[in-house]
Design an enzyme around this catalytic site. Structure first.
Site, PDB file in Angstrom:
ATOM      1  N   LYS A 192      26.279 -75.031 100.953  1.00 10.96           N
ATOM      2  CA  LYS A 192      26.983 -75.443  99.721  1.00 10.96           C
ATOM      3  C   LYS A 192      27.883 -74.270  99.314  1.00 10.96           C
ATOM      4  O   LYS A 192      27.437 -73.290  98.732  1.00 10.96           O
ATOM      5  CB  LYS A 192      25.939 -75.720  98.621  1.00 10.96           C
ATOM      6  CG  LYS A 192      26.347 -76.758  97.587  1.00 10.96           C
ATOM      7  CD  LYS A 192      27.604 -76.460  96.818  1.00 10.96           C
ATOM      8  CE  LYS A 192      27.386 -75.500  95.661  1.00 10.96           C
ATOM      9  NZ  LYS A 192      28.677 -75.097  95.039  1.00 10.96           N
ATOM     10  N   GLU A 267      20.454 -62.741  96.966  1.00  9.35           N
ATOM     11  CA  GLU A 267      21.382 -61.599  96.937  1.00  9.35           C
ATOM     12  C   GLU A 267      22.193 -61.749  95.660  1.00  9.35           C
ATOM     13  O   GLU A 267      23.064 -62.612  95.574  1.00  9.35           O
ATOM     14  CB  GLU A 267      22.317 -61.637  98.156  1.00  9.35           C
ATOM     15  CG  GLU A 267      21.609 -61.514  99.490  1.00  9.35           C
ATOM     16  CD  GLU A 267      21.026 -60.140  99.712  1.00  9.35           C
ATOM     17  OE1 GLU A 267      21.467 -59.173  99.050  1.00  9.35           O
ATOM     18  OE2 GLU A 267      20.107 -60.020 100.530  1.00  9.35           O
ATOM     19  N   CYS A 301      30.128 -57.593  94.706  1.00  6.04           N
ATOM     20  CA  CYS A 301      28.793 -57.391  94.138  1.00  6.04           C
ATOM     21  C   CYS A 301      28.450 -55.910  94.033  1.00  6.04           C
ATOM     22  O   CYS A 301      27.765 -55.491  93.114  1.00  6.04           O
ATOM     23  CB  CYS A 301      27.749 -58.126  94.967  1.00  6.04           C
ATOM     24  SG  CYS A 301      27.768 -57.647  96.701  1.00  6.04           S
ATOM     25  N   GLU A 398      27.395 -57.095  84.408  1.00  4.87           N
ATOM     26  CA  GLU A 398      28.330 -57.229  85.527  1.00  4.87           C
ATOM     27  C   GLU A 398      29.583 -57.955  85.047  1.00  4.87           C
ATOM     28  O   GLU A 398      29.495 -59.080  84.563  1.00  4.87           O
ATOM     29  CB  GLU A 398      27.662 -58.021  86.653  1.00  4.87           C
ATOM     30  CG  GLU A 398      28.543 -58.129  87.877  1.00  4.87           C
ATOM     31  CD  GLU A 398      27.881 -58.905  89.000  1.00  4.87           C
ATOM     32  OE1 GLU A 398      27.323 -59.981  88.726  1.00  4.87           O
ATOM     33  OE2 GLU A 398      27.944 -58.440  90.155  1.00  4.87           O
TER      34      GLU A 398
HETATM   35  P1  NAD Z   1      27.327 -68.097  90.817  1.00  8.41           P
HETATM   36  O1  NAD Z   1      25.900 -67.699  90.748  1.00  8.41           O
HETATM   37  O2  NAD Z   1      27.948 -68.689  89.625  1.00  8.41           O
HETATM   38  O3  NAD Z   1      27.548 -69.157  91.983  1.00  8.41           O
HETATM   39  C1  NAD Z   1      27.121 -68.915  93.294  1.00  8.41           C
HETATM   40  C2  NAD Z   1      26.852 -70.236  93.985  1.00  8.41           C
HETATM   41  O4  NAD Z   1      25.782 -70.878  93.299  1.00  8.41           O
HETATM   42  C3  NAD Z   1      28.011 -71.214  93.959  1.00  8.41           C
HETATM   43  O5  NAD Z   1      28.051 -71.917  95.169  1.00  8.41           O
HETATM   44  C4  NAD Z   1      27.664 -72.142  92.813  1.00  8.41           C
HETATM   45  O6  NAD Z   1      28.234 -73.419  92.952  1.00  8.41           O
HETATM   46  C5  NAD Z   1      26.160 -72.203  92.969  1.00  8.41           C
HETATM   47  N1  NAD Z   1      25.452 -72.585  91.730  1.00  8.41           N
HETATM   48  C6  NAD Z   1      25.840 -72.440  90.453  1.00  8.41           C
HETATM   49  N2  NAD Z   1      24.913 -72.931  89.615  1.00  8.41           N
HETATM   50  C7  NAD Z   1      23.902 -73.383  90.384  1.00  8.41           C
HETATM   51  C8  NAD Z   1      22.637 -73.977  90.110  1.00  8.41           C
HETATM   52  N3  NAD Z   1      22.232 -74.236  88.864  1.00  8.41           N
HETATM   53  N4  NAD Z   1      21.825 -74.287  91.150  1.00  8.41           N
HETATM   54  C9  NAD Z   1      22.212 -74.016  92.418  1.00  8.41           C
HETATM   55  N5  NAD Z   1      23.403 -73.484  92.744  1.00  8.41           N
HETATM   56  C10 NAD Z   1      24.232 -73.154  91.733  1.00  8.41           C
HETATM   57  O7  NAD Z   1      28.082 -66.817  91.351  1.00  8.41           O
HETATM   58  P2  NAD Z   1      29.656 -66.629  91.528  1.00  8.41           P
HETATM   59  O8  NAD Z   1      30.238 -66.493  90.177  1.00  8.41           O
HETATM   60  O9  NAD Z   1      30.165 -67.679  92.459  1.00  8.41           O
HETATM   61  O10 NAD Z   1      29.693 -65.242  92.323  1.00  8.41           O
HETATM   62  C11 NAD Z   1      29.639 -64.029  91.700  1.00  8.41           C
HETATM   63  C12 NAD Z   1      28.229 -63.464  91.734  1.00  8.41           C
HETATM   64  O11 NAD Z   1      27.766 -63.337  93.084  1.00  8.41           O
HETATM   65  C13 NAD Z   1      28.184 -62.075  91.150  1.00  8.41           C
HETATM   66  O12 NAD Z   1      27.074 -61.956  90.314  1.00  8.41           O
HETATM   67  C14 NAD Z   1      28.025 -61.190  92.390  1.00  8.41           C
HETATM   68  O13 NAD Z   1      27.436 -59.951  92.142  1.00  8.41           O
HETATM   69  C15 NAD Z   1      27.195 -62.049  93.266  1.00  8.41           C
HETATM   70  N6  NAD Z   1      27.296 -61.606  94.666  1.00  8.41           N
HETATM   71  C16 NAD Z   1      26.242 -60.933  95.217  1.00  8.41           C
HETATM   72  C17 NAD Z   1      26.320 -60.465  96.540  1.00  8.41           C
HETATM   73  C18 NAD Z   1      25.170 -59.724  97.165  1.00  8.41           C
HETATM   74  O14 NAD Z   1      25.190 -59.512  98.387  1.00  8.41           O
HETATM   75  N7  NAD Z   1      24.181 -59.309  96.398  1.00  8.41           N
HETATM   76  C19 NAD Z   1      27.476 -60.703  97.281  1.00  8.41           C
HETATM   77  C20 NAD Z   1      28.527 -61.393  96.679  1.00  8.41           C
HETATM   78  C21 NAD Z   1      28.423 -61.845  95.364  1.00  8.41           C
END
Ligand code: NAD
Length: 495
Positions: A192, A267, A301, A398
């Site tokens: 997804k 992650e 991240c 963040e």
């Molecule tokens: P997000 O958590 O909003 O979304 C990530 C994914 O989760 C998307 O595909 C989204 O559609 C899905 N999602 C959203 N709500 C959901 C729910 N209730 N149930 C299941 N899936 C759901 O994150 P974002 O804004 O897309 O990305 C930024 C975040 O990702 C930042 O916090 C960043 O630090 C983190 N990140 C972490 C790493 C790592 O390796 N630790 C790497 C890249 C990004």
């Protein structure tokens, strides 16, 4: 690899996959959910239509993955044969490097050099896991039970059906980081992608089919997080969720996993310290500090969003990073002079500006930037905050934008306390001319990754993951298949 930034016609590039879901090897139209627009963040204009998968489609995709898993056409292959499949995917990614980079540019917005490197990294990730596919071992021993000699050994078996949920900041790479180990381990799964950036995931689906991976082993359901993502996370027939995204959503997934106690790797977010000691080589540290927060417009991240600087060198660092921020040029991806692209969405732009406003309200000084830029799209100026309290929200949460808080410190004990005073623990770096000092500080930092005179050098060769609220478990490294395997102990009488 050079990238030809000519016209992008998303529908033409995706062909049959455009506006569709990949389920059981077929590209199918969404039913109830319909379609939603995907927007070029550099213009704010729609560039294509994405299928809004819902609970029903997740259910069908999970069933397709389960059928493919049980059929065993992929998992029963020798590891060396699965490895060949992963190599074929890597080769196809490289062959379509230009096209994947363009799709990424139009969907995610950063310059082609930056996103092209991620496409290359995605191909290499498949190759890394191809190597691990043929290195799945158990252990063997002899034991005595009830006075009888027993031979015992362990088997590492694919965990089953994996739900892979990824963010928008590095779309293809994040997908590769999940799909490659899932395939190498012999699992089947449902990917997804983030709703903002689905294009390269769909193209990857086509390449996976072209590489000969059996139908149903990789399914792709695009759609909203709270609908498709949530349905996947809660699905009773999913054995494991591999998630990269925000800490808030990560916590929701913990609850969603309760029903069938599915395995989780998370992650999550970070607020990573970039520590400049008084003996650091500032000619190296200053540009590195700027790159650590401005590249990908801060949507990383492990971004060095807290720049902790020894008071004795603080003025020079503030001046140096401010000067680099001033000449770092946001621009559209076709502009060869652009250093960084836009933020991903208007929502993210408002969020980042909100943090800058909160910093001002808390008495911080904005030495450069702080505002929206450009007459279209979601561009923001690289921004430096000084005179900010370490307790102020923008210095703790963040932001996920090109906004750095510079915080001074007096000695090493103080900076270690400051660095660790966060709910996160993803990444960190120390800049010093004294290697022993660097290693001594590295031991005291509570973060999954520490750089000494380098920030965020991590990739799939070493374990990736966070301390504290930056995640659960580790992905990658030599044991990178472990989260995708279940271990079974087998006992047999030997006489
Ligand atoms: P997000 O958590 O909003 O979304 C990530 C994914 O989760 C998307 O595909 C989204 O559609 C899905 N999602 C959203 N709500 C959901 C729910 N209730 N149930 C299941 N899936 C759901 O994150 P974002 O804004 O897309 O990305 C930024 C975040 O990702 C930042 O916090 C960043 O630090 C983190 N990140 C972490 C790493 C790592 O390796 N630790 C790497 C890249 C990004």
């Amino acid at each position: 690899m050079g990238v030809d930034v000519s016209e992008v016609d998303v529908n033409e590039m995706l062909g049959r996959a455009s506006g569709k879901l990949l389920i059981g090897g077929d590209w199918v139209a969404p039913r109830a959910g319909g379609l939603f627009e995907t927007v070029d963040p550099g213009t704010g204009l729609p560039v294509g239509m994405i299928a809004a998968g819902d609970e029903t489609e997740i259910d069908t995709a999970v069933a397709a993955a389960r059928d493919a898993f049980e059929a065993g056409h992929w998992r029963s292959l020798p590891g060396s044969e699965r490895a060949k499949g992963l190599w074929r995917i890597a080769d196809l990614i490289e062959r379509h490097h230009n096209e994947l980079t363009l799709l990424e540019c139009v969907d995610q917005g950063q310059p082609p050099a930056y996103l092209g490197a991620m496409v290359t990294g995605s191909a290499n990730c498949f190759r890394y896991y191809a190597g691990l596919a043929d290195h799945i071992y158990g252990v063997a021993t002899d034991v005595v039970a009830g006075g009888e000699p027993i031979h015992a050994y362990t088997r590492q078996e694919p965990i089953g059906v994996v739900g892979m949920i990824v963010p928008w900041n590095a779309p293809l790479l994040m997908a590769a980081w999940k799909v490659a180990p899932m395939l190498a381990a012999g699992c089947a799964g449902v990917l997804k992608p983030a709703e903002e950036t689905s294009l390269t995931a769909l193209r990857l689906g086509q390449l996976v089919i072209e590489a000969g991976v059996p139908a149903g082993v990789v399914n792709i359901v695009t759609g909203r997080g709270h609908i498709a993502g949530a349905a996947l996370a809660a699905h009773p027939d999913v054995d494991k969720i591999a998630f990269t995204g925000s800490t808030d959503v990560g916590k929701q997934l913990v609850h969603a996993a309760e029903g069938n106690l599915k395995r989780l790797t998370l992650e999550l977010g970070g607020k990573s310290p970039f520590i400049v000691l008084d003996d650091a080589d500032l000619d190296t540290a200053i540009p590195a500090a700027a790159a650590a927060i401005f590249s990908n417009s801060g949507q990383v991240c492990s971004a060095g969003s807290r720049l902790l600087v020894d008071k004795r060198v603080a003025d020079r660092v503030v001046e140096g990073v401010t000067a680099i921020a001033r000449r770092t040029r946001p621009g559209y991806y076709t502009d060869p002079g652009a250093d960084i692209g836009p933020l991903i969405s208007g929502k993210q732009l408002d969020r980042v500006i909100g943090y800058v406003d909160a910093a001002r309200a808390a008495g911080a000084e904005v030495t450069v930037g702080g505002g929206r830029t450009g007459d279209r799209g979601f561009f923001i100026e690289p921004t430096v905050l000084t005179a900010i309290s370490p307790d102020a929200t923008p210095a703790r949460e963040e932001i996920f934008g090109p906004v750095v808080s510079i915080l001074p410190f007096s000695d090493v004990d103080e900076v270690v306390a400051l660095a660790n005073d966060t709910d996160y623990g993803l990444s960190s770096s120390i800049w010093t001319g004294d290697a022993a000092r660097g290693h001594a500080v590295a031991r005291r930092l509570r973060a999954g990754r520490v750089g000494i005179n380098v920030h965020s050098a991590g990739d799939y060769h070493l374990p990736t993951g966070g301390f504290k609220q930056s995640g659960w478990g580790r992905e990658h490294g030599p044991n990178g298949l472990d989260p995708y395997l279940e271990e079974k102990s087998v006992f047999t009488k030997i006489r």
